[in-house]
Design a protein around this motif. Structure first.
Motif, short mmCIF file in Angstrom:
data_model
loop_
_atom_site.label_atom_id
_atom_site.label_comp_id
_atom_site.label_asym_id
_atom_site.label_seq_id
_atom_site.Cartn_x
_atom_site.Cartn_y
_atom_site.Cartn_z
N SER A 120 34.66 2.52 66.90
CA SER A 120 34.15 1.53 67.88
C SER A 120 33.12 0.48 67.38
CB SER A 120 33.99 2.29 69.29
OG SER A 120 32.93 2.86 69.28
N GLU A 121 32.29 1.13 66.72
CA GLU A 121 31.08 0.35 66.48
C GLU A 121 30.88 -0.12 65.04
OE1 GLU A 121 27.59 2.43 67.94
OE2 GLU A 121 28.56 3.34 69.63
N CYS A 122 31.75 0.34 64.07
CA CYS A 122 31.58 0.11 62.81
C CYS A 122 33.09 -0.43 62.11
CB CYS A 122 31.22 1.23 61.99
SG CYS A 122 29.73 2.17 62.60
N GLN A 123 33.51 -1.32 62.94
CA GLN A 123 34.87 -1.94 62.42
C GLN A 123 34.81 -2.72 61.41
OE1 GLN A 123 38.23 -1.67 63.06
NE2 GLN A 123 37.63 -0.02 64.06
N ASP A 124 33.68 -3.47 61.00
CA ASP A 124 33.50 -4.06 59.89
C ASP A 124 33.43 -3.32 58.72
OD1 ASP A 124 33.65 -6.54 61.42
OD2 ASP A 124 31.50 -6.83 61.13
N ASP A 125 32.64 -2.32 58.72
CA ASP A 125 32.75 -1.45 57.55
C ASP A 125 33.59 -0.82 57.39
OD1 ASP A 125 29.70 -1.69 57.09
OD2 ASP A 125 29.18 -0.54 59.13
N LEU A 126 34.47 -0.34 58.21
CA LEU A 126 35.70 0.56 58.19
C LEU A 126 36.96 -0.57 57.51
CD1 LEU A 126 35.95 2.46 61.49
CD2 LEU A 126 35.74 3.37 59.17
N GLN A 127 36.84 -1.73 57.92
CA GLN A 127 37.77 -2.59 57.23
C GLN A 127 37.38 -2.80 55.68
OE1 GLN A 127 37.94 -6.20 59.56
NE2 GLN A 127 38.53 -5.28 61.30
N PHE A 128 35.86 -2.93 55.39
CA PHE A 128 35.65 -3.13 54.15
C PHE A 128 36.00 -1.95 53.16
CE2 PHE A 128 32.39 -2.40 50.71
CZ PHE A 128 32.41 -3.56 50.04
N PHE A 129 35.77 -0.90 53.69
CA PHE A 129 35.90 0.46 52.94
C PHE A 129 37.52 0.56 52.74
CE2 PHE A 129 31.75 1.68 54.11
CZ PHE A 129 30.94 1.91 52.88
N GLY A 130 38.19 0.31 54.02
CA GLY A 130 39.62 0.58 53.90
C GLY A 130 40.44 -0.53 52.85
N LYS A 131 39.59 -1.92 52.61
CA LYS A 131 39.91 -2.57 51.70
C LYS A 131 39.70 -2.32 49.93
CE LYS A 131 40.20 -7.67 50.59
NZ LYS A 131 39.63 -9.07 51.19
N PHE A 132 38.32 -2.07 49.99
CA PHE A 132 37.94 -1.82 48.62
C PHE A 132 37.82 -0.31 48.16
CE2 PHE A 132 36.31 -6.05 49.92
CZ PHE A 132 36.86 -6.78 49.01
N TYR A 133 37.89 0.54 49.13
CA TYR A 133 37.57 1.88 48.49
C TYR A 133 38.82 2.79 48.97
CZ TYR A 133 35.47 6.59 48.53
OH TYR A 133 35.11 7.91 48.27
N GLU A 134 39.31 2.93 50.14
CA GLU A 134 40.21 3.75 50.50
C GLU A 134 41.06 3.28 51.71
OE1 GLU A 134 41.01 8.50 51.58
OE2 GLU A 134 38.96 7.86 51.21
N LYS A 135 42.44 2.96 51.23
CA LYS A 135 43.22 2.44 52.29
C LYS A 135 43.76 3.47 53.35
CE LYS A 135 45.62 -1.19 49.20
NZ LYS A 135 46.84 -1.60 48.57
N GLY A 136 43.79 3.00 54.50
CA GLY A 136 44.44 3.97 55.59
C GLY A 136 43.10 4.67 56.08
N LEU A 137 41.85 4.23 55.89
CA LEU A 137 40.80 5.01 56.37
C LEU A 137 40.62 5.00 57.81
CD1 LEU A 137 38.19 6.67 55.34
CD2 LEU A 137 37.10 4.55 55.33
N SER A 138 40.71 3.75 58.56
CA SER A 138 40.84 3.68 59.93
C SER A 138 41.77 4.38 60.45
CB SER A 138 40.98 2.22 60.25
OG SER A 138 39.98 1.35 59.68
N GLU A 139 43.12 4.68 60.10
CA GLU A 139 44.01 5.30 60.55
C GLU A 139 43.70 6.99 60.51
OE1 GLU A 139 44.41 2.91 58.40
OE2 GLU A 139 45.72 1.68 59.59
N ARG A 140 43.11 7.38 59.57
CA ARG A 140 42.82 8.58 59.45
C ARG A 140 41.56 9.02 60.06
NH1 ARG A 140 41.11 9.88 53.39
NH2 ARG A 140 39.18 10.08 54.24
N LEU A 141 40.51 8.29 60.50
CA LEU A 141 39.60 8.30 61.51
C LEU A 141 40.18 8.44 62.96
CD1 LEU A 141 36.51 8.70 61.34
CD2 LEU A 141 36.53 6.11 62.19
N SER A 142 41.33 7.46 63.23
CA SER A 142 41.80 7.56 64.50
C SER A 142 42.53 8.89 64.66
CB SER A 142 42.94 6.66 64.58
OG SER A 142 42.23 5.20 64.74
N LEU A 143 43.26 9.84 63.55
CA LEU A 143 43.60 11.04 64.05
C LEU A 143 42.75 11.91 64.51
CD1 LEU A 143 46.20 11.43 60.76
CD2 LEU A 143 46.73 11.22 63.10
N ILE A 144 41.34 11.91 63.78
CA ILE A 144 40.43 12.90 64.31
C ILE A 144 39.90 12.47 65.73
CG2 ILE A 144 37.90 13.32 63.82
CD1 ILE A 144 38.26 12.98 60.97
#
Length: 255
Positions: A120-144
């Motif tokens: 909820s508070e770090c969407q910019d960071d999640l989008q950055f890491f999802g683009k350049f580091y690991e795709k699907g990171l936000s989705e995996r976090l949502s599973l938790i």
């Protein structure tokens, strides 16, 4: 208390160290002098355990109920992975009058809260890491955050792993798994990513032979009330146990 436990890869009884008093060694190390016997050591200087706050927190918990510490911790076990640092900062909660299931519930609540805050508070960071580091990171976090955590006993997890590995042992770096095996990251990830279909998973009731003496013995005489929390993409994220409160049992295990 930490100065009682020196961390070194050198032989503490070597003649070279015996000839140099501790203060002289530390002074030489700090000054980079020729007498520095620690120059070939792992840390390159005298190093001591930072001492976890766990023992002190257990005492406070008896008076206050639920407490926690957050500070530097030295990892004493032989963990040769990029995720296990020699020294790191760790959260250590201690709860009085709680069993292993209370501990797992507390762990689940903390991890969910942290994941929800990041989502909820770090969407910019999640989008950055999802683009350049690991795709699907936000989705995996949502599973938790959104998916119920799964629980499985260690003995059952071992049986499932043995069945899966038997299909094609060549796919596994560590194909030998039996009761008493300290599960590797590939085993942990299979459990939560494949068997639990991406859900965070608690593996509990580990063999007493591979866990600390202060963890409570179960009635079967083979396991202790300990758990690890496994998450997709990582493996083990957190661990804990119910402490042994029976004095006679604890004293027997310490002998």
């Amino acid at each position: 208390a930490g100065e009682m436990f020196r961390v070194t890869t050198l032989d503490p009884l070597s003649a070279k160290e015996e000839k140099s008093p501790k203060k002289d060694q530390e002074s030489a190390s700090a000054e980079g002098g020729a007498g520095d016997v620690y120059s070939e050591d792992f840390f390159g200087k005298p190093a001591y355990l930072t001492v976890s706050g766990q023992l002190s927190a257990e005492t406070y918990a008896c008076a206050l109920g639920d407490v926690y510490t957050f500070g530097p911790t030295f990892r004493a076990e032989n963990s040769q992975t990029s995720r296990h640092l020699a020294e790191f900062w760790m959260i250590e909660p201690e709860m009085a009058f709680a069993d292993i299931f209370d501990a797992m519930d507390n762990c689940e609540g903390m991890v969910r809260a942290a994941a929800e805050a990041a989502r909820s508070e770090c969407q910019d960071d999640l989008q950055f890491f999802g683009k350049f580091y690991e795709k699907g990171l936000s989705e995996r976090l949502s599973l938790i955050v959104d998916k119920p955590f799964v629980k499985i006993e260690y003995s059952k997890a071992v049986e499932l792993l043995k069945e899966e590995i038997a299909k094609d042992p060549s796919k596994w770096e560590f194909p030998e798994v039996e009761f008493g095996t300290d599960l590797a990251t590939e085993h942990e990830r299979w459990i939560c990513e494949k068997w639990a279909k991406g859900a965070a998973t608690f593996v509990y009731n580990y063999p007493r032979a591979i866990k600390a003496f202060y963890m409570r013995d179960n009635d079967d005489g083979k396991t202790v009330a300990a758990f690890d929390l496994l998450v997709p993409g990582v493996g083990e994220l957190a661990g804990g146990s119910q402490r042994e409160e029976r004095l006679d049992v604890l004293q027997k295990k310490m002998r």
